[in-house]
Design a protein around this motif. Sequence first.
Motif, mmCIF file in Angstrom:
data_model
loop_
_atom_site.group_PDB
_atom_site.id
_atom_site.type_symbol
_atom_site.label_atom_id
_atom_site.label_comp_id
_atom_site.label_asym_id
_atom_site.label_seq_id
_atom_site.Cartn_x
_atom_site.Cartn_y
_atom_site.Cartn_z
ATOM 1 N N LEU A 147 12.966 30.191 34.607
ATOM 2 C CA LEU A 147 12.889 31.621 34.922
ATOM 3 C C LEU A 147 12.415 32.386 33.684
ATOM 4 O O LEU A 147 12.625 31.962 32.557
ATOM 5 C CB LEU A 147 14.247 32.144 35.371
ATOM 6 N N LYS A 148 11.814 33.520 33.901
ATOM 7 C CA LYS A 148 11.261 34.292 32.800
ATOM 8 C C LYS A 148 11.806 35.715 32.794
ATOM 9 O O LYS A 148 12.152 36.267 33.845
ATOM 10 C CB LYS A 148 9.724 34.351 32.900
ATOM 11 N N ALA A 149 11.870 36.263 31.593
ATOM 12 C CA ALA A 149 12.142 37.676 31.374
ATOM 13 C C ALA A 149 13.342 38.162 32.182
ATOM 14 O O ALA A 149 14.424 37.582 32.128
ATOM 15 C CB ALA A 149 10.882 38.488 31.674
ATOM 16 N N GLN A 150 13.145 39.234 32.939
ATOM 17 C CA GLN A 150 14.235 39.873 33.668
ATOM 18 C C GLN A 150 14.909 38.935 34.667
ATOM 19 O O GLN A 150 16.131 38.987 34.850
ATOM 20 C CB GLN A 150 13.704 41.118 34.383
ATOM 21 N N ASP A 151 14.132 38.069 35.311
ATOM 22 C CA ASP A 151 14.716 37.150 36.287
ATOM 23 C C ASP A 151 15.727 36.221 35.636
ATOM 24 O O ASP A 151 16.774 35.907 36.225
ATOM 25 C CB ASP A 151 13.620 36.330 36.971
ATOM 26 N N ARG A 152 15.438 35.778 34.417
ATOM 27 C CA ARG A 152 16.378 34.889 33.734
ATOM 28 C C ARG A 152 17.631 35.641 33.306
ATOM 29 O O ARG A 152 18.746 35.118 33.401
ATOM 30 C CB ARG A 152 15.700 34.234 32.532
ATOM 31 N N ILE A 153 17.456 36.862 32.840
ATOM 32 C CA ILE A 153 18.614 37.685 32.467
ATOM 33 C C ILE A 153 19.528 37.884 33.672
ATOM 34 O O ILE A 153 20.756 37.727 33.582
ATOM 35 C CB ILE A 153 18.154 39.043 31.908
ATOM 36 N N LEU A 154 18.937 38.222 34.801
ATOM 37 C CA LEU A 154 19.722 38.427 36.011
ATOM 38 C C LEU A 154 20.441 37.152 36.432
ATOM 39 O O LEU A 154 21.592 37.199 36.896
ATOM 40 C CB LEU A 154 18.824 38.929 37.139
ATOM 41 N N ASP A 155 19.803 36.014 36.275
ATOM 42 C CA ASP A 155 20.439 34.750 36.647
ATOM 43 C C ASP A 155 21.626 34.448 35.740
ATOM 44 O O ASP A 155 22.666 33.969 36.217
ATOM 45 C CB ASP A 155 19.429 33.613 36.595
ATOM 46 N N ILE A 156 21.489 34.720 34.450
ATOM 47 C CA ILE A 156 22.624 34.516 33.542
ATOM 48 C C ILE A 156 23.774 35.446 33.924
ATOM 49 O O ILE A 156 24.941 35.033 33.953
ATOM 50 C CB ILE A 156 22.196 34.732 32.082
ATOM 51 N N CYS A 157 23.448 36.692 34.234
ATOM 52 C CA CYS A 157 24.482 37.629 34.684
ATOM 53 C C CYS A 157 25.178 37.096 35.934
ATOM 54 O O CYS A 157 26.412 37.160 36.059
ATOM 55 C CB CYS A 157 23.870 38.996 34.971
ATOM 56 N N ARG A 158 24.398 36.573 36.860
ATOM 57 C CA ARG A 158 24.972 36.040 38.103
ATOM 58 C C ARG A 158 25.881 34.851 37.808
ATOM 59 O O ARG A 158 27.001 34.776 38.329
ATOM 60 C CB ARG A 158 23.847 35.615 39.048
#
Length: 236
Positions: A147-158
């Motif tokens: 995952l890249k950029a914002q999508d990866r951040i959101l996945d870590i948050c999830r």
Amino acid sequence: MTLAIMQPYLLPYIGYMQLMGAVDTFVLYDDVAFINRGWINRNKLLINGQEHLFTVPLKDASQNKRINEVHLADDPKWRSKLLKTIEQGYRKAPLYPVVMPLTEKIINFTTDSIAEMIYHSLVELNGYLGLTPKLVASSSIYENEHLKAQDRILDICRQEGATRYINPIGGMALYDKERFAEAGITLNFIQSERVEYPQFNRGDSSTFIPWLSILDVMMFNDVPTIRQLLTQYKLV
């Protein structure tokens, strides 16, 4: 649960520690590309009344490598040289007798990995300052490098179950509050206020040198005072 994600910085400036103190979980983003001439292995000290940039030497560092793949230089003499520079700059600072042993413990930590050194240093700094976030290296757990950029951040948050994500103010153009809201996460940005304190009893704000390493803050302020300084920010 509130979460932040930052690249690992060695002995960072106070704004980094403000972010650390504002969250429950702090993710060290160590499996992204190393940045040459960034703040991963460099910071600033006050030496002879002037801003002084120090650099921890690395071995074959490259932006083609992830941070956790970058190693410290083979020659160990840089450790004693850096400690000597810190001693010369701060031996007359009021908190030197307390802070210098901690600094030696950080600099002399046995490892050849800059990421491991920084992780250890933040554990030590948090212990000294009484900060209690869970500290996680991104390379150790999430398995989402595709995952890249914002999508990866959101996945870590999830994965962490975060309900709030805080990012440095410089990232306002990178992240979309609506995207985070759709995922049930409040997105905020931290904006540090100007932090001042006496440096070698110089009370004139015109001579104050801001945004140095947290070591500078620690050399001149006791822990209760630093805890107050760590609250001098706004969330937007």
